[in-house]
Design an enzyme around this catalytic site. Structure first.
Site: not given
Ligand code: BGC
Length: 736
Positions: A475, A346-347, A587-588
């Protein structure tokens, strides 16, 4: 490690091999690219010398692909007698990556005992013709006359060091994904044909070494072995004279649908390239970069370092995007590293895509076409997951199949499907490309709406729809229920599908009938979608006017973040993933991100409430998080927070904020998030009522900000200037 920031590039005086510098000095043209290792380096570092091509994947194990570290054609070095450059002692070293033409150059004086040789070596991957790379070696014997040998190589030893999805696992086993099919000597160079072992992609590389006409050649030798092909030329060098040798390379793969046999494609292009010569190739490449910079450039006054870092950000977003190829997307690390096996997440749609939508709409269209081309794979994935319609995989590569090996993330992080739809809708809203809607997006909207219908679970007791067994962008939330981000995006996806159906019915009846016929769409399905839109559970605390991340969030154990995290290193290096799932920490960005995706949907009070509640407990253990926080903070006029988060995002790779840029490569989503923080945050651009508007909120040390962008086929210019009384005046006008 020190990097110097220039308005048109970055430089370093560090001559030694360094993973971090090799990531930051990545250069490419989107079709192919290489980490910033040196051409002269003959040492055996077959997996570190990363050299990747968009869409070139092989199989790591059944069903799981990896981005191939393709054989290295950059090798070009010098020997004086038996001594090679890597054995010489180096002084006056400078390496520079220039943003305006993508040229990476290294200059120094090499001492071979008493003999000193001035060396300058420059290389670029042409943005004008992506099948071309060129390397120029300029050497001057400073204080000696004698034999100089120049060695140009095609190195067939490249391999990968596959990295597990699990961020704490390590691997020491390398894998070779390519077999050498042929190595042939050419009049002034060589040609190599390789093939990936399972996916069968053929790669051909051909080169010529162009020598100066005046050179006195003493010897020429060619050598090929399992290691690759060497072409070496020995000539007589005179003190004080500069010799320029150009290695011109052409590269094609069987993915390039040009109808011609591969070898002849490479050789025909090589003869053209040879006729043109290095200077002309450089000129064409420069002109193409200039065309891209014309819309993509961002000018910041008053902050030289941020100006440079922002240009580097834009440079890397261009260099990692195969803008003309609709069968690939951009991996989480672009072409700079095979971390995450080069997979697309999804990035792309949520973090990187806006940069392309506003600066290079055709590139954005191609990124979205990748999703359209993998719609059948998304349909198959839905069937596999016992759902309906189309479900996009969490991680994908060339064929669109699920590549995620972490079961909880792969199974539960379903929001990606709506993220793809969000990206398409964003593109169409900004470009006005109705044809894309008719030909591609509408089908995706309908098929993904079907997926959501099957993914919600109806609760007859409460007459509600729940999203069970789900994980949102954060996550660390465990496997949970009703993640607000996911549910709101799913409902938006369903509404968009219905709105599109109505639009087609009114305006494009033939497309409507063809599509509904093809998909066998029934009125019953549509009425179920309407029911879900009304009755999907969105966790929300009415008293506090606060959206809740999900329904189990408040059950998690509170954790004093400052007691466990005092730096920017992800906490999963200290506390295991499993334990992190049970703490009330993020986490984010999750809801913070949602607030930025739908700026009109939420009130300022709701955005503020989300910020106040979630920001203090967000660990930013993903690089996607800082830029999003900077963006919302700027929109909420929180000066210090906006600036702090923006700097973390802007310098994330350049200053290795999370200590993982060297061993994992560039964080493309963070680059996109940085760009968005500037565009939607500091410049404050909004696109409401069919017209761009700007609400700038410049950082204190910026005296001006200027850039152009595309909106509905017209180019617009944004300019903001700080006045003497410290207020900011801005101007937004069409330029075409
Ligand atoms: C993040 C995801 C992301 C992936 C790739 C993971 O650490 O939690 O949101 O899509 O890294 O960048």
């Amino acid at each position: 490690m020190h990097i110097h920031y220039h308005t048109d590039g970055i430089s370093t005086h560090e001559p030694r091999t360094n993973d971090l510098l090799e990531s930051i000095f990545f250069q490419g043209n989107g079709y192919m690219g290489a980490r910033g290792f040196s051409c002269e380096d003959q040492s055996c570092r077959p997996h570190q010398k990363g050299h990747y091509m968009a869409g070139v994947f092989d199989q790591l194990k059944p069903g799981i692909t990896d981005m191939v570290n393709t054989p290295n054609f950059l090798g070009l070095t010098v020997k004086i007698g038996d001594q090679s450059l890597s054995e010489a002692s180096i002084s006056g070293f400078q390496q520079k990556l220039c943003f305006s033409d993508g040229v990476l150059s290294r200059e120094y004086v090499a001492a071979f005992g008493q003999k000193h040789l001035k060396v300058k070596i420059s290389r670029f991957f042409s943005l004008y013709d992506v099948h071309i790379a060129a390397i120029r070696l300029e050497i001057t014997p400073l204080d000696f006359e004698g034999e100089i040998t120049v060695l140009a190589t095609l190195d067939a030893t490249s391999c990968n060091l596959p990295i597990q999805d699990d961020q704490v696992k390590k691997n020491t086993e390398t894998v070779r994904y390519v077999d050498t099919l042929a190595l042939s000597e050419l009049e002034d160079g060589g040609l190599a044909v390789y093939k990936t072992r399972i996916t069968g992609i053929q790669i051909v590389q051909a080169f010529n070494l162009v020598l100066p006409a005046s050179i006195v050649v003493l010897d020429k030798q060619r050598n090929s072995s399992a290691q690759g092909l060497d072409y070496q030329v020995t000539f007589l060098g005179k003190a004080g004279k500069t010799y320029i040798l150009d290695k011109l390379v052409t590269v094609f793969t069987s993915r390039d649908l040009n109808g011609e046999p591969l070898q002849s494609a490479a050789l025909n292009r090589l003869s053209l390239v040879r006729q043109k010569g290095y200077e002309q190739l450089l000129k064409e490449n420069r002109e193409e970069w200039a065309r891209r910079w014309e819309t993509a450039d961002i000018e910041i006054s008053g902050d030289h370092k941020a100006q440079c870092a922002m240009r580097w950000t834009v440079f890397q977003l261009i260099a990692n995007n195969a803008s003309g190829d609709s069968r690939v997307s951009i991996g989480a690390r672009g072409l700079s590293h095979a971390r995450y096996k080069g997979c697309y997440f999804w990035d792309t749609e949520i973090f990187m895509l806006p940069f392309y939508i506003y600066t290079h709409p055709e590139a954005a269209r191609n990124l979205l076409l990748y999703r359209y081309h993998t719609l059948d794979a998304a349909r198959e994935h839905a069937v596999k997951m016992s759902s309906k319609g189309a479900r996009y995989p969490w991680m994908s590569s060339y064929d669109g199949s699920e590549q995620c090996e972490s079961w909880d993330i792969g199974a539960c992080e379903v929001h990606i499907t709506a993220d793809v739809v969000y990206g398409m809708d964003h593109y169409i809203r900004i470009t006005g490309d109705t044809q894309f809607l008719l030909d591609h997006a509408a089908e995706v909207y309908l098929e993904t709406a079907r997926f959501w219908e099957s993914r919600f679970t109806y609760d007859p007791r409460n007459d509600q729809y729940n999203m069970l067994f789900v994980k949102g962008p954060d996550e660390y939330c465990g496997v949970t229920r009703n993640n607000a981000y996911t549910n709101i995006l799913a409902v938006y996806n369903l509404s968009l599908a219905l709105d599109t159906l109505n639009f087609l019915k009114d305006r494009y009846r033939d497309v409507h009938d063809r599509l509904t016929g093809k998909l066998g769409l029934t009125e019953e399905e549509c009425s179920k979608w309407r029911d879900i839109i009304k009755k999907a559970v969105i966790p929300y605390d009415k008293d506090k006017d606060l959206y809740l991340q999900d329904e189990t969030f408040m059950l998690l154990e509170p954790l004093d973040v400052s007691s466990v995290k005092s730096d920017n290193i992800p906490l999963y290096h200290k506390i295991c993933f499993d334990r992190l799932q049970r703490y009330r920490v993020l986490k984010q960005a999750d809801l913070v991100l949602l607030m930025t995706l739908f700026p009109q949907k939420f009130t300022t009070a709701q955005k503020k409430a989300v910020w106040d509640f979630y920001e203090p407990i967000t660990l930013h253990d993903s690089t996607l998080s800082y830029g999003t926080h900077a963006l919302l903070a700027a929109q909420l006029a929180m000066k210090e927070k906006a600036w702090d988060y923006f700097c973390k995002s802007l310098y994330l790779d350049l200053e290795d904020v999370m200590n993982n840029t060297g061993n994992e490569g560039l964080h493309l989503a963070a680059l996109g998030a940085t760009w968005q923080a500037l565009f939607f945050g500091f410049a404050g651009l909004r696109f409401e009522d069919n017209e761009p508007k700007a609400y700038p909120f410049l950082p204190d040390n910026w005296s001006g900000l200027r850039f152009t962008f595309w909106y509905k086929g017209r180019k617009w210019r944004f300019e903001a200037q700080r006045r003497d009384d410290n207020t900011v005046e801005s101007n937004l006008h069409p330029v075409l």
